[in-house]
Design a protein around this motif. Structure first.
Motif, PDB file in Angstrom:
ATOM      1  N   ALA A 194       0.781  -1.066  -0.003  1.00 54.75           N
ATOM      2  CA  ALA A 194      -0.139   0.079  -0.057  1.00 54.75           C
ATOM      3  C   ALA A 194       0.823   1.296   0.158  1.00 54.75           C
ATOM      4  O   ALA A 194       1.902   1.295   0.682  1.00 54.75           O
ATOM      5  CB  ALA A 194      -0.845   0.039   1.160  1.00 54.75           C
ATOM      6  N   PRO A 195       0.535   2.046  -0.833  1.00 59.50           N
ATOM      7  CA  PRO A 195       1.184   3.225  -0.734  1.00 59.50           C
ATOM      8  C   PRO A 195       1.338   4.004   0.739  1.00 59.50           C
ATOM      9  O   PRO A 195       0.457   3.932   1.489  1.00 59.50           O
ATOM     10  CB  PRO A 195       0.366   4.479  -1.583  1.00 59.50           C
ATOM     11  CG  PRO A 195      -0.404   3.616  -2.479  1.00 59.50           C
ATOM     12  CD  PRO A 195      -0.715   2.324  -1.503  1.00 59.50           C
ATOM     13  N   THR A 196       2.454   4.395   1.181  1.00 62.58           N
ATOM     14  CA  THR A 196       2.598   5.150   2.420  1.00 62.58           C
ATOM     15  C   THR A 196       1.575   6.250   2.704  1.00 62.58           C
ATOM     16  O   THR A 196       1.469   7.033   2.047  1.00 62.58           O
ATOM     17  CB  THR A 196       4.021   5.789   2.445  1.00 62.58           C
ATOM     18  OG1 THR A 196       5.049   4.807   2.379  1.00 62.58           O
ATOM     19  CG2 THR A 196       4.361   6.369   4.057  1.00 62.58           C
ATOM     20  N   LEU A 197       1.089   6.108   3.717  1.00 61.77           N
ATOM     21  CA  LEU A 197       0.038   7.115   4.283  1.00 61.77           C
ATOM     22  C   LEU A 197       0.596   8.347   4.964  1.00 61.77           C
ATOM     23  O   LEU A 197       1.530   7.992   5.762  1.00 61.77           O
ATOM     24  CB  LEU A 197      -0.993   6.410   5.199  1.00 61.77           C
ATOM     25  CG  LEU A 197      -2.020   7.432   5.659  1.00 61.77           C
ATOM     26  CD1 LEU A 197      -2.990   7.932   4.670  1.00 61.77           C
ATOM     27  CD2 LEU A 197      -2.923   6.688   6.803  1.00 61.77           C
ATOM     28  N   SER A 198       0.294   9.529   4.569  1.00 63.82           N
ATOM     29  CA  SER A 198       0.902  10.663   5.143  1.00 63.82           C
ATOM     30  C   SER A 198      -0.134  11.902   5.492  1.00 63.82           C
ATOM     31  O   SER A 198      -1.185  11.819   4.486  1.00 63.82           O
ATOM     32  CB  SER A 198       2.073  11.262   4.687  1.00 63.82           C
ATOM     33  OG  SER A 198       1.741  11.724   3.170  1.00 63.82           O
ATOM     34  N   VAL A 199       0.092  12.627   6.230  1.00 62.51           N
ATOM     35  CA  VAL A 199      -0.835  13.706   6.558  1.00 62.51           C
ATOM     36  C   VAL A 199      -0.225  15.232   6.444  1.00 62.51           C
ATOM     37  O   VAL A 199       1.003  15.186   6.459  1.00 62.51           O
ATOM     38  CB  VAL A 199      -1.594  13.764   7.839  1.00 62.51           C
ATOM     39  CG1 VAL A 199      -2.439  12.718   8.152  1.00 62.51           C
ATOM     40  CG2 VAL A 199      -0.480  14.018   9.076  1.00 62.51           C
ATOM     41  N   ASN A 200      -1.026  16.095   5.649  1.00 67.76           N
ATOM     42  CA  ASN A 200      -0.606  17.527   5.579  1.00 67.76           C
ATOM     43  C   ASN A 200      -1.144  18.607   6.518  1.00 67.76           C
ATOM     44  O   ASN A 200      -2.414  18.291   6.465  1.00 67.76           O
ATOM     45  CB  ASN A 200      -0.740  17.813   3.919  1.00 67.76           C
ATOM     46  CG  ASN A 200      -0.036  16.949   3.075  1.00 67.76           C
ATOM     47  OD1 ASN A 200       1.240  16.819   3.472  1.00 67.76           O
ATOM     48  ND2 ASN A 200      -0.885  16.725   1.999  1.00 67.76           N
ATOM     49  N   SER A 214      -5.034  17.670   5.330  1.00 65.39           N
ATOM     50  CA  SER A 214      -5.373  16.534   4.237  1.00 65.39           C
ATOM     51  C   SER A 214      -4.545  15.425   4.302  1.00 65.39           C
ATOM     52  O   SER A 214      -3.609  15.305   5.060  1.00 65.39           O
ATOM     53  CB  SER A 214      -5.071  17.051   2.710  1.00 65.39           C
ATOM     54  OG  SER A 214      -3.913  17.709   2.444  1.00 65.39           O
ATOM     55  N   PHE A 215      -4.625  14.288   3.579  1.00 67.13           N
ATOM     56  CA  PHE A 215      -4.026  13.130   3.695  1.00 67.13           C
ATOM     57  C   PHE A 215      -3.760  12.732   1.982  1.00 67.13           C
ATOM     58  O   PHE A 215      -4.475  12.892   1.208  1.00 67.13           O
ATOM     59  CB  PHE A 215      -4.622  11.815   4.405  1.00 67.13           C
ATOM     60  CG  PHE A 215      -5.587  11.290   3.875  1.00 67.13           C
ATOM     61  CD1 PHE A 215      -5.530  10.418   2.979  1.00 67.13           C
ATOM     62  CD2 PHE A 215      -6.948  11.953   4.503  1.00 67.13           C
ATOM     63  CE1 PHE A 215      -6.861   9.746   2.495  1.00 67.13           C
ATOM     64  CE2 PHE A 215      -8.196  11.372   3.713  1.00 67.13           C
ATOM     65  CZ  PHE A 215      -8.048  10.500   2.930  1.00 67.13           C
ATOM     66  N   ILE A 216      -2.531  11.908   2.016  1.00 67.15           N
ATOM     67  CA  ILE A 216      -2.242  11.033   0.749  1.00 67.15           C
ATOM     68  C   ILE A 216      -1.890   9.767   1.116  1.00 67.15           C
ATOM     69  O   ILE A 216      -1.386   9.473   2.061  1.00 67.15           O
ATOM     70  CB  ILE A 216      -1.365  11.707  -0.133  1.00 67.15           C
ATOM     71  CG1 ILE A 216       0.118  12.099   0.719  1.00 67.15           C
ATOM     72  CG2 ILE A 216      -1.625  13.005  -0.663  1.00 67.15           C
ATOM     73  CD1 ILE A 216       1.325  12.602  -0.062  1.00 67.15           C
ATOM     74  N   GLY A 217      -2.074   9.000   0.013  1.00 71.11           N
ATOM     75  CA  GLY A 217      -1.748   7.376   0.029  1.00 71.11           C
ATOM     76  C   GLY A 217      -2.440   6.471   0.827  1.00 71.11           C
ATOM     77  O   GLY A 217      -3.783   6.935   1.108  1.00 71.11           O
ATOM     78  N   GLY A 218      -2.036   5.414   1.270  1.00 70.19           N
ATOM     79  CA  GLY A 218      -2.900   4.636   1.853  1.00 70.19           C
ATOM     80  C   GLY A 218      -3.799   3.805   1.045  1.00 70.19           C
ATOM     81  O   GLY A 218      -4.069   3.916  -0.243  1.00 70.19           O
ATOM     82  N   CYS A 219      -4.599   2.814   1.605  1.00 68.17           N
ATOM     83  CA  CYS A 219      -5.728   2.132   0.733  1.00 68.17           C
ATOM     84  C   CYS A 219      -6.916   2.276   1.694  1.00 68.17           C
ATOM     85  O   CYS A 219      -7.003   1.834   2.918  1.00 68.17           O
ATOM     86  CB  CYS A 219      -5.288   0.678   0.686  1.00 68.17           C
ATOM     87  SG  CYS A 219      -3.986   0.195  -0.359  1.00 68.17           S
ATOM     88  N   THR A 245      -6.003  12.806  12.223  1.00 70.06           N
ATOM     89  CA  THR A 245      -5.376  11.527  12.133  1.00 70.06           C
ATOM     90  C   THR A 245      -6.134  10.715  11.206  1.00 70.06           C
ATOM     91  O   THR A 245      -7.436  10.746  10.700  1.00 70.06           O
ATOM     92  CB  THR A 245      -5.825  10.832  13.353  1.00 70.06           C
ATOM     93  OG1 THR A 245      -5.365  11.478  14.548  1.00 70.06           O
ATOM     94  CG2 THR A 245      -5.418   9.162  13.459  1.00 70.06           C
ATOM     95  N   ALA A 246      -5.278  10.203  10.098  1.00 71.85           N
ATOM     96  CA  ALA A 246      -5.754   9.423   9.111  1.00 71.85           C
ATOM     97  C   ALA A 246      -5.381   8.159   9.499  1.00 71.85           C
ATOM     98  O   ALA A 246      -4.237   7.865   9.725  1.00 71.85           O
ATOM     99  CB  ALA A 246      -5.080  10.122   7.756  1.00 71.85           C
TER     100      ALA A 246
END
Length: 222
Positions: free
Chosen positions: A121-127, A155-160, A185-186
C-alpha cells in the motif's frame, strides 16, 4: 539367463544358434524393446505482479489462476509439488514464491521458481498547515475566513481506503480571543496511521482600563 529391459526404456537382443552334423550353423536374433519414458517437462506461468489497493477477492482470484499455470507432462509415474498449501498474499502487499518440481520413477526431474507479488500500500501521510495566530480586535468575519482557510489545509495522501478526522465540527474562535486545537488523524485498511496536532489562536483582547483625573476642588471667588 537374459534379464528384461528397464521399464524406463531399453532392449534385449537374443541370438540363437543351431548346429548339426549335416548342415552349417543356423543363427537368428530377436530384440525385445521397451520404449524410453516420455521426456518430463513442466509449464510455469512466470512471475506476476499486481498493483496495490485491490480487493482481496480480486487478488485471490488472480492468484488461483496464476497457480493453476503450474503443470507437467511426460515422465512415468510422475509426481509434482503439492500447491494446495500456497495462499495468496494480503491486499496490503506481499509475495509468494513457488518452486515447482516434478519427478518420475525413471529419475527424470524438472523444476522452476516463479513469484506472485502484490505491491505494498502507498505510504499514508498527512499534510497540516502548522499553528496560526491572529491578532486581537479583528472582525469575526475575518477570523471565520482565516479559520476556514487554515482548516482546509488538513489533508492526507496515500494508504488504501484511508479515512481521516471529520473537521466539520470545528468552528473558529471568538473575536475576543480563544483557540482551537485540531488533532488530525488518518488511517487506512492496511493498519497505517498518520497524525498531527495544530492550533489556531486569536489573541485575547487587550485589557480594558480607564483613566480618571480624580476629584478637584476650586476655591471660591475665583
Amino acid at each position: 539367463g537374459q534379464v528384461p529391459p528397464s521399464k524406463c526404456g531399453g532392449s534385449v537382443t537374443v541370438i540363437d544358434s543351431v548346429t548339426s552334423d549335416c548342415q552349417p550353423v543356423v543363427t537368428c536374433s530377436s530384440s525385445f524393446v521397451v520404449r524410453s519414458a516420455p521426456k518430463l517437462t513442466i509449464d510455469c506461468p512466470g512471475n506476476q505482479t499486481l498493483g496495490s489497493c485491490m480487493t482481496q477477492a480480486a487478488i485471490t482470484s488472480a492468484f488461483n489462476s496464476w497457480k493453476s499455470g503450474f503443470s507437467f507432462t511426460g515422465g512415468c509415474g510422475t509426481t509434482a509439488t503439492n500447491l494446495t498449501g500456497f495462499t495468496p498474499p494480503s491486499r496490503c502487499g506481499g509475495r509468494v514464491i513457488i518452486t515447482y518440481t516434478a519427478t518420475d520413477s525413471c529419475s527424470q526431474t524438472a523444476s522452476c521458481t516463479d513469484t506472485f507479488t502484490v505491491n505494498p500500500a502507498p505510504t499514508l501521510s498527512v499534510n497540516c498547515l502548522g499553528n496560526q495566530t491572529l491578532s486581537s480586535c479583528l472582525r469575526q468575519g475575518a477570523i471565520d475566513t482565516a479559520f476556514a482557510a487554515w482548516k482546509s489545509g488538513f489533508s492526507f495522501i496515500g494508504g488504501c481506503g484511508a479515512t481521516a478526522t471529520n473537521l466539520s465540527g470545528f468552528s473558529s474562535p471568538n473575536s475576543c480571543g480563544g483557540r482551537v486545537i485540531i488533532t488530525y488523524t488518518a488511517s487506512d485498511s492496511c493498519s497505517q496511521t498518520a497524525s498531527c496536532t495544530d492550533t489556531f489562536t486569536v489573541a485575547t483582547a487587550p485589557k480594558l482600563s480607564v483613566n480618571c483625573p480624580g476629584n478637584q476642588t476650586l476655591g471660591s471667588c475665583m
